[in-house]
Scaffold this motif. Structure first.
Motif, PDB file in Angstrom:
ATOM      1  N   ASN A  33      82.402  29.002  -3.778  1.00  0.00           N
ATOM      2  CA  ASN A  33      83.244  28.156  -2.922  1.00  0.00           C
ATOM      3  C   ASN A  33      84.711  28.256  -3.312  1.00  0.00           C
ATOM      4  O   ASN A  33      85.584  28.349  -2.444  1.00  0.00           O
ATOM      5  CB  ASN A  33      82.783  26.694  -2.985  1.00  0.00           C
ATOM      6  CG  ASN A  33      81.744  26.379  -1.949  1.00  0.00           C
ATOM      7  OD1 ASN A  33      81.783  26.879  -0.830  1.00  0.00           O
ATOM      8  ND2 ASN A  33      80.789  25.547  -2.320  1.00  0.00           N
ATOM      9  N   LYS A  68      81.303  32.051   2.152  1.00  0.00           N
ATOM     10  CA  LYS A  68      80.473  30.973   2.686  1.00  0.00           C
ATOM     11  C   LYS A  68      79.042  31.460   2.952  1.00  0.00           C
ATOM     12  O   LYS A  68      78.083  30.721   2.727  1.00  0.00           O
ATOM     13  CB  LYS A  68      81.094  30.395   3.962  1.00  0.00           C
ATOM     14  CG  LYS A  68      82.338  29.585   3.699  1.00  0.00           C
ATOM     15  CD  LYS A  68      82.020  28.494   2.690  1.00  0.00           C
ATOM     16  CE  LYS A  68      83.018  27.390   2.651  1.00  0.00           C
ATOM     17  NZ  LYS A  68      82.610  26.346   1.704  1.00  0.00           N
ATOM     18  N   ILE A  69      78.915  32.679   3.423  1.00  0.00           N
ATOM     19  CA  ILE A  69      77.589  33.256   3.638  1.00  0.00           C
ATOM     20  C   ILE A  69      76.833  33.315   2.310  1.00  0.00           C
ATOM     21  O   ILE A  69      75.657  32.941   2.226  1.00  0.00           O
ATOM     22  CB  ILE A  69      77.692  34.657   4.288  1.00  0.00           C
ATOM     23  CG1 ILE A  69      78.130  34.524   5.747  1.00  0.00           C
ATOM     24  CG2 ILE A  69      76.364  35.413   4.178  1.00  0.00           C
ATOM     25  CD1 ILE A  69      78.500  35.831   6.417  1.00  0.00           C
ATOM     26  N   CYS A  88      77.317  31.476  -0.340  1.00  0.00           N
ATOM     27  CA  CYS A  88      76.964  30.096  -0.723  1.00  0.00           C
ATOM     28  C   CYS A  88      75.702  29.638  -0.002  1.00  0.00           C
ATOM     29  O   CYS A  88      74.831  29.000  -0.608  1.00  0.00           O
ATOM     30  CB  CYS A  88      78.103  29.132  -0.389  1.00  0.00           C
ATOM     31  SG  CYS A  88      79.502  29.228  -1.498  1.00  0.00           S
ATOM     32  N   ASN A  89      75.620  29.958   1.277  1.00  0.00           N
ATOM     33  CA  ASN A  89      74.445  29.567   2.063  1.00  0.00           C
ATOM     34  C   ASN A  89      73.179  30.226   1.526  1.00  0.00           C
ATOM     35  O   ASN A  89      72.123  29.595   1.476  1.00  0.00           O
ATOM     36  CB  ASN A  89      74.636  29.911   3.535  1.00  0.00           C
ATOM     37  CG  ASN A  89      75.637  29.010   4.216  1.00  0.00           C
ATOM     38  OD1 ASN A  89      75.939  27.923   3.744  1.00  0.00           O
ATOM     39  ND2 ASN A  89      76.183  29.476   5.329  1.00  0.00           N
ATOM     40  N   ASP A 130      72.185  28.460  -1.604  1.00  0.00           N
ATOM     41  CA  ASP A 130      71.652  27.158  -1.217  1.00  0.00           C
ATOM     42  C   ASP A 130      70.219  27.275  -0.686  1.00  0.00           C
ATOM     43  O   ASP A 130      69.356  26.463  -1.021  1.00  0.00           O
ATOM     44  CB  ASP A 130      72.564  26.513  -0.175  1.00  0.00           C
ATOM     45  CG  ASP A 130      72.111  25.123   0.200  1.00  0.00           C
ATOM     46  OD1 ASP A 130      72.052  24.253  -0.692  1.00  0.00           O
ATOM     47  OD2 ASP A 130      71.815  24.895   1.400  1.00  0.00           O
ATOM     48  N   ILE A 131      69.972  28.275   0.130  1.00  0.00           N
ATOM     49  CA  ILE A 131      68.623  28.493   0.666  1.00  0.00           C
ATOM     50  C   ILE A 131      67.630  28.678  -0.477  1.00  0.00           C
ATOM     51  O   ILE A 131      66.570  28.041  -0.512  1.00  0.00           O
ATOM     52  CB  ILE A 131      68.593  29.724   1.605  1.00  0.00           C
ATOM     53  CG1 ILE A 131      69.294  29.412   2.920  1.00  0.00           C
ATOM     54  CG2 ILE A 131      67.153  30.198   1.855  1.00  0.00           C
ATOM     55  CD1 ILE A 131      69.590  30.640   3.773  1.00  0.00           C
ATOM     56  N   LYS A 160      74.189  39.306   2.152  1.00  0.00           N
ATOM     57  CA  LYS A 160      73.113  38.329   2.017  1.00  0.00           C
ATOM     58  C   LYS A 160      72.004  38.875   1.122  1.00  0.00           C
ATOM     59  O   LYS A 160      71.521  38.169   0.219  1.00  0.00           O
ATOM     60  CB  LYS A 160      72.549  37.961   3.396  1.00  0.00           C
ATOM     61  CG  LYS A 160      73.493  37.100   4.207  1.00  0.00           C
ATOM     62  CD  LYS A 160      73.202  37.046   5.682  1.00  0.00           C
ATOM     63  CE  LYS A 160      71.880  36.566   6.120  1.00  0.00           C
ATOM     64  NZ  LYS A 160      71.777  36.452   7.597  1.00  0.00           N
TER      65      LYS A 160
END
Length: 144
Positions: free
Chosen positions: A23, A42-43, A45-46, A49-50, A122
């Motif tokens: 972040n 941000k991708i 981070c997602n 998080d997943i 990703k």
């Protein structure tokens, strides 16, 4: 503290730090005018998080109550709970990453290089998270 609790605490703390760092880098990129780097941050981070949520789901299904039927087949062959946790969590890496791999191949095939790059980021982040987990798992459970 039990080893499984130690793994959960230390691994999730590490992922929290990874998210915080990502972040911060994304915000610096945005401040520097690089929206592409901001979006990629941000991708990433997602993705973290997943897999953080999937770890919690795996942990709950192994140590509390099995509520997700497809996990039963992944963990049934293991007697030790920590091995069941490992198998359950690894199953999420395969299940979640599979569509990303497929999309990356299609994007590359059709020359959608920007989309291909995002899918690769990703996948790379998922591999990094998996590596972090395996390092924590190995350190805590070793040769058990």
């Amino acid at each position: 503290m039990k080893k499984n609790e130690q793994l959960k605490l230390e691994y999730l703390e590490t992922l929290d730090k990874v998210i915080k760092d990502l972040n911060q880098k994304a915000l610096k990129a945005k401040e520097g005018g690089s929206m592409d780097e901001f979006i990629l941050g941000k991708i990433k981070c997602n993705v973290v998080d997943i897999f953080q949520k999937m770890f919690n789901t795996s942990y709950q299904n192994v140590y509390v109550a099995l509520k997700i039927p497809h996990l039963k087949e992944h963990i049934a062959q293991y007697e030790n709970k920590h091995e069941q946790l490992y198998a359950a969590y690894m199953s999420f890496f395969e299940k979640i990453s599979a569509p990303w791999k497929e999309k990356a191949l299609k994007d590359k095939e059709f020359g959608k290089l920007e989309d291909y790059h995002k899918e690769q980021e990703k996948l790379n982040m998922a591999e990094e998270v998996k590596k972090i987990f395996k390092e924590h798992y190995q350190r805590i459970f070793g040769g058990e």
